[in-house]
Design a protein around this motif. Structure first.
Motif, PDB file in Angstrom:
ATOM      1  N   SER A  33       0.720  33.404  39.353  1.00 36.84           N
ATOM      2  CA  SER A  33       0.557  31.956  39.472  1.00 36.84           C
ATOM      3  C   SER A  33      -0.598  31.458  38.607  1.00 36.84           C
ATOM      4  O   SER A  33      -0.525  30.387  38.009  1.00 36.84           O
ATOM      5  N   LEU A  34      -1.680  32.254  38.517  1.00 31.77           N
ATOM      6  CA  LEU A  34      -2.809  31.878  37.652  1.00 31.77           C
ATOM      7  C   LEU A  34      -2.384  31.828  36.193  1.00 31.77           C
ATOM      8  O   LEU A  34      -2.784  30.930  35.446  1.00 31.77           O
ATOM      9  N   ILE A  35      -1.583  32.797  35.763  1.00 33.24           N
ATOM     10  CA  ILE A  35      -1.124  32.815  34.371  1.00 33.24           C
ATOM     11  C   ILE A  35      -0.239  31.596  34.099  1.00 33.24           C
ATOM     12  O   ILE A  35      -0.375  30.917  33.075  1.00 33.24           O
ATOM     13  N   LEU A  36       0.691  31.312  35.013  1.00 33.78           N
ATOM     14  CA  LEU A  36       1.594  30.170  34.820  1.00 33.78           C
ATOM     15  C   LEU A  36       0.829  28.852  34.832  1.00 33.78           C
ATOM     16  O   LEU A  36       1.120  27.946  34.059  1.00 33.78           O
ATOM     17  N   GLY A  37      -0.160  28.752  35.714  1.00 32.87           N
ATOM     18  CA  GLY A  37      -0.876  27.489  35.853  1.00 32.87           C
ATOM     19  C   GLY A  37      -1.952  27.272  34.816  1.00 32.87           C
ATOM     20  O   GLY A  37      -2.190  26.143  34.385  1.00 32.87           O
ATOM     21  N   LEU A  38      -2.633  28.367  34.397  1.00 32.35           N
ATOM     22  CA  LEU A  38      -3.782  28.239  33.491  1.00 32.35           C
ATOM     23  C   LEU A  38      -3.461  28.682  32.069  1.00 32.35           C
ATOM     24  O   LEU A  38      -4.289  28.504  31.169  1.00 32.35           O
ATOM     25  N   GLY A  39      -2.300  29.312  31.863  1.00 31.78           N
ATOM     26  CA  GLY A  39      -1.928  29.748  30.513  1.00 31.78           C
ATOM     27  C   GLY A  39      -2.314  31.198  30.254  1.00 31.78           C
ATOM     28  O   GLY A  39      -3.145  31.785  30.950  1.00 31.78           O
ATOM     29  N   ASN A  40      -1.704  31.770  29.213  1.00 33.69           N
ATOM     30  CA  ASN A  40      -1.945  33.178  28.885  1.00 33.69           C
ATOM     31  C   ASN A  40      -3.375  33.436  28.432  1.00 33.69           C
ATOM     32  O   ASN A  40      -3.862  34.563  28.489  1.00 33.69           O
ATOM     33  N   ALA A  41      -4.062  32.384  27.968  1.00 33.82           N
ATOM     34  CA  ALA A  41      -5.437  32.565  27.476  1.00 33.82           C
ATOM     35  C   ALA A  41      -6.376  33.034  28.574  1.00 33.82           C
ATOM     36  O   ALA A  41      -7.412  33.629  28.297  1.00 33.82           O
ATOM     37  N   VAL A  42      -5.994  32.796  29.846  1.00 27.36           N
ATOM     38  CA  VAL A  42      -6.889  33.181  30.942  1.00 27.36           C
ATOM     39  C   VAL A  42      -7.073  34.703  30.984  1.00 27.36           C
ATOM     40  O   VAL A  42      -8.165  35.198  31.283  1.00 27.36           O
ATOM     41  N   GLN A  43      -6.019  35.456  30.658  1.00 26.02           N
ATOM     42  CA  GLN A  43      -6.153  36.920  30.653  1.00 26.02           C
ATOM     43  C   GLN A  43      -7.116  37.380  29.562  1.00 26.02           C
ATOM     44  O   GLN A  43      -7.887  38.314  29.757  1.00 26.02           O
TER      45      GLN A  43
END
Length: 809
Positions: free
Chosen positions: A657-667
């Motif tokens: 959910s974090l990836i979907l909501g914040l985008g791949n840049a979060v990783q």
């Protein structure tokens, strides 16, 4: 200036001295000519011509010297230039010649000369002679902390004063955590000793019993206190797990060390043992009080409390402060364990209890099911005597769970049916509830209507006002307030055809946490502005389309009237008009609270998997249950438990959910800031490089597996509290926390919820004026079990909060 001009200037200055001798000077006006004609007595002319000829040679020599002036330079160490400057040696060099100058640069070390070549060479020789008398070296005996302290002016001044007392001229430079000195004194040992005598450093080693001191809230307070008192003369480094490094000036060092030694001694882990001599009581406490003990450990986790059992005792370890408290709590708990003797005289009982193995097989299931301890009295076998030890037959967790699940239907001892309204304040102001009536048909000196900053009256209450007052009221609003008003302000207009003298339009924004302050401001302003009148009518401000929480609005409006009543004005009748059933219920409950001190309002059932409030407010912080995806929440910080390598893809639904909501840049942000991952129970703060929305940071941890569930509670408590504290220090206003550990780890939902709420309570009680005003508990809409337990627990906490406010508990 040409040689002729310079010579003519000299002649003009000196010829007046010979006026009495009748000397005349004639200068032919010929360009480039140096001819002058002198007329006078021969002796006078001869002397003057000789004088002028000498001056002519001097001028020509001076002009030739100017043509030889050049620029030169030399390079020294910047620290050497600093010492030459301090000793004013450049002043001697500058006096070599009137037309000579030198300019040192203390940053680059360059010295620039302007003059004839002979003077520049002489100056360089002089500076080399000065420099050769200096001694420069790097002092390796000063630590990085000592170097940093030396940069502070009060400390630097102390060192300079010591050298001045010893008549030592010295300068130093601090770079890369090293000190380089330059001095004209060749006494390294003494000079270095001045530094190390002025700035002292030592470390306090922490053993297993004392190293947890660094995790205490009291330690953070102690460190802050010392740093504030000795802001410029001391530094405390507690970044290591096994020691504290103290760096301070000699005048305060011993006092700080003594203060820290006392603190560590008083807060190091100590042990205590409570012996329970009665076998039955010990067995009951060990078997049936585990949940209560776990709650104690969580409650005092910040004091490093650990409770375990000995052979016939309870062993407690923790800080001295908590050991005394927990000792008293355990002793009180033991005193509540009751004993009773039951005599069973049924046929055949003797054969069941005479054999211990048979007896144990009989009573063990009963003990487990009834939360008791049953023993056969060996001295009374013929009478079939049983000793039954019964504490509270339910653990505290189970009791609280049962009470929350039944919506807190327990009755308070001495409860009496509540008195009915209306509310009459101390100085006679009466507050009357009006239900489901038209606002435009109310009769009072002043009628209040809520609107927006544009003063738009298209809402139902506004239309009621316009229909009753007539179009004239709109014309006056447009004339007086063409640009609108600010949120929280009041616009006053005439009542026209209404049964009132004035109408106050209160501008309200849409609901957001902290919105009760706007309600407070509007109500108070209206009451003060209407203080010359006798009556006023308020609708339930903001509870319609603006969706202000009804209970909060009711509480705020009653509070404002109660406070206004103290001013003792002529305004003695206040009406609150409520339209819908939910709003009426909220105001009725608040009315009962006002009329009946100690009354606990009943909560309205909420739709969904559990009943109870979806939020509550304590001090300055709202705690709210939100159903939805974690990554889409509009908060400053999001929290998540992930694998130790911090891979969101493998972190279950919350991570994805974090990836979907914040985008791949979060990783990428996570791995860039924490390439080594995080330990179980650790804390990783990740600042988002390009946040797509409101979220600025995410806080991550990793939890032990379900096989090691003894560690999980402490890990959850420590992490949640650390998240709240870190968000507070970072100035964030909102945070979203999901139920961690209930997925793949399989940690019990109700325990997880309780630990989360315990930490929120602890934080809120510590930071009563916190800037972190919005704590959201994020639960996925399909996770009905988590939603249920969190909302039920929220009911319990709301119940406890209200009871404390009403002095019931």
């Amino acid at each position: 200036m040409t040689p002729k001009d310079a010579l003519l200037e000299h002649i003009n200055k000196t010829k007046d001295l010979h006026k009495s001798e009748e000397l005349k000077v004639i200068s032919p006006d010929e360009t480039g000519s140096m001819k002058f004609v002198f007329v006078g007595r021969s002796k006078i002319v001869e002397n003057y011509v000789e004088q002028i000829s000498a001056k002519k040679l001097e001028i020509e020599e001076e002009l030739n010297r100017k043509k030889k002036i050049i620029t030169g330079s030399m390079k020294l160490k910047p620290i050497e230039i600093a010492l030459i400057t301090k000793e004013d040696k450049f002043g001697e060099v500058k006096h070599i010649a009137p037309d000579f100058s030198c300019k040192p640069n203390t940053e680059s070390g360059a010295i620039t000369f302007t003059g004839v070549e002979e003077d520049i060479s002489k100056a360089k020789v002089m500076i080399f002679e000065i420099k050769n008398n200096y001694h420069s070296w790097r002092i390796d005996s000063l630590s990085s902390h000592m170097c940093q302290l030396l940069k502070r002016k009060p400390v630097s001044d102390m060192v300079h004063e010591s050298f001045s007392d010893d008549n030592i001229s010295i300068v130093w430079d601090i770079s890369d955590n090293h000190v380089t000195v330059c001095t004209s004194q060749d006494n390294r040992w003494h000079i270095e000793k001045v530094f190390t005598d002025t700035i002292l450093e030592d470390e306090i080693k922490l053993d297993d019993a004392s190293k947890d001191v660094l995790m205490l809230d009291e330690w953070a307070e102690k460190k802050t206190s010392i740093n504030n008192i000795h802001r410029n003369t001391a530094n405390i480094d507690d970044s290591y797990n096994d020691r504290i490094i103290v760096t301070a000036t000699s005048d305060v060092f011993d006092g700080i060390m003594e203060e820290l030694d006392i603190f560590i001694t008083n807060n190091s882990i100590k042990e205590n043992e409570i012996t329970i001599r009665e076998d039955e009581k010990f067995k009951f406490f060990k078997n049936h009080c585990k949940d209560w003990i776990k709650e104690l450990e969580v409650k005092y986790s910040d004091q490093k409390l650990d409770i375990h059992f000995g052979r016939q005792s309870v062993k407690i370890s923790g800080t001295p402060k908590v050991i005394d408290v927990v000792d008293d709590e355990i002793q009180n708990h033991l005193r509540k364990i009751n004993k009773d003797i039951c005599v069973i005289s049924e046929p055949g009982v003797h054969s069941l209890v005479s054999d211990k193995k048979t007896s144990d097989a009989l009573v063990s299931p009963v003990e487990k099911d009834t939360k008791t301890v049953i023993t056969v009295d060996p001295n009374s076998v013929n009478k079939q005597g049983f000793r039954i030890i019964t504490g509270n037959k339910k653990t505290d967790d189970e009791y609280a769970w049962e009470q929350a699940s039944t919506n807190n239907k327990e009755r308070v001892i001495g409860y009496k049916p509540p008195n009915a309204g209306p509310v009459v304040c101390r100085n006679g102001t009466k507050v009357i509830l009006v239900k489901k009536e038209d606002l435009g048909k109310q009769k009072a000196d002043v009628i209040i209507c809520s609107t927006n900053w544009q003063l738009d009256l298209s809402c139902p209450a506004g239309k009621s006002i316009v229909n009753a007052a007539g179009p004239e009221i709109l014309a006056e609003i447009k004339q007086k307030y063409s640009d609108g008003i600010e949120d929280g302000e009041i616009a006053a207009v005439r009542g026209f055809k209404l049964n009132c003298k004035e109408v106050y339009l209160a501008a309200l924004p849409g609901w957001s946490y902290g919105g009760e302050k706007i309600i407070d401001k509007c109500v108070t302003t209206c009451l003060i502005q209407a203080s010359q009148y006798k009556s006023i009518v308020f609708p339930a401000l903001g509870t319609g389309n603006l969706r202000y929480p009804r209970e909060l609005v009711a509480e705020t409006m009653y509070k404002c009237v109660s406070q206004f009543d103290q001013s003792n004005t002529s305004l003695k009748e206040v009406k609150f008009l409520c339209y819908d059933d939910d709003t009426i219920r909220a105001f009725e409950q608040e009315e009962l609270r006002q009329v009946n001190p100690g009354f606990q309002p009943q909560r309205a059932a909420a739709s969904g998997p559990a009943s109870g409030p979806k939020y509550y407010k304590k001090h300055n912080t709202f705690v709210k249950v939100v159903k939805g995806d974690l990554g889409t929440q509009k908060v400053d910080v999001l929290v998540c438990a992930v694998p130790k390598e911090l891979n969101l893809e493998s972190a279950g639904g919350a991570g994805k959910s974090l990836i979907l909501g914040l985008g791949n840049a979060v990783q990428n942000d996570i791995l860039g800031q924490h390439p080594g991952g995080v330990t179980n129970g650790g804390f990783a703060a990740v600042k988002l490089s390009s946040p797509p929305g409101q979220c600025k940071s995410i806080y991550l941890t990793s939890l032990d597996s379900s096989d090691n569930q003894k560690k999980v509670p402490k890990q959850i408590c420590k992490f949640v509290y650390q998240c709240l504290e870190n968000a507070e220090k970072s100035g964030y206003k909102s945070i979203g926390i999901p139920p961690m550990g209930t997925g793949t780890i399989g940690y019990p939902h109700h325990l997880m919820a309780k630990y989360m709420y315990d930490m929120v309570e602890k934080f809120v009680n510590k930071h009563k004026s916190s800037k972190l005003t919005d704590v959201k508990l994020i639960v996925h809409s399909k996770d009905t079990k988590s939603i249920t337990v969190i909302i039920i627990l929220l009911s319990l906490m709301y119940h406890e909060l209200m009871c404390k406010e009403l002095n019931i508990l």
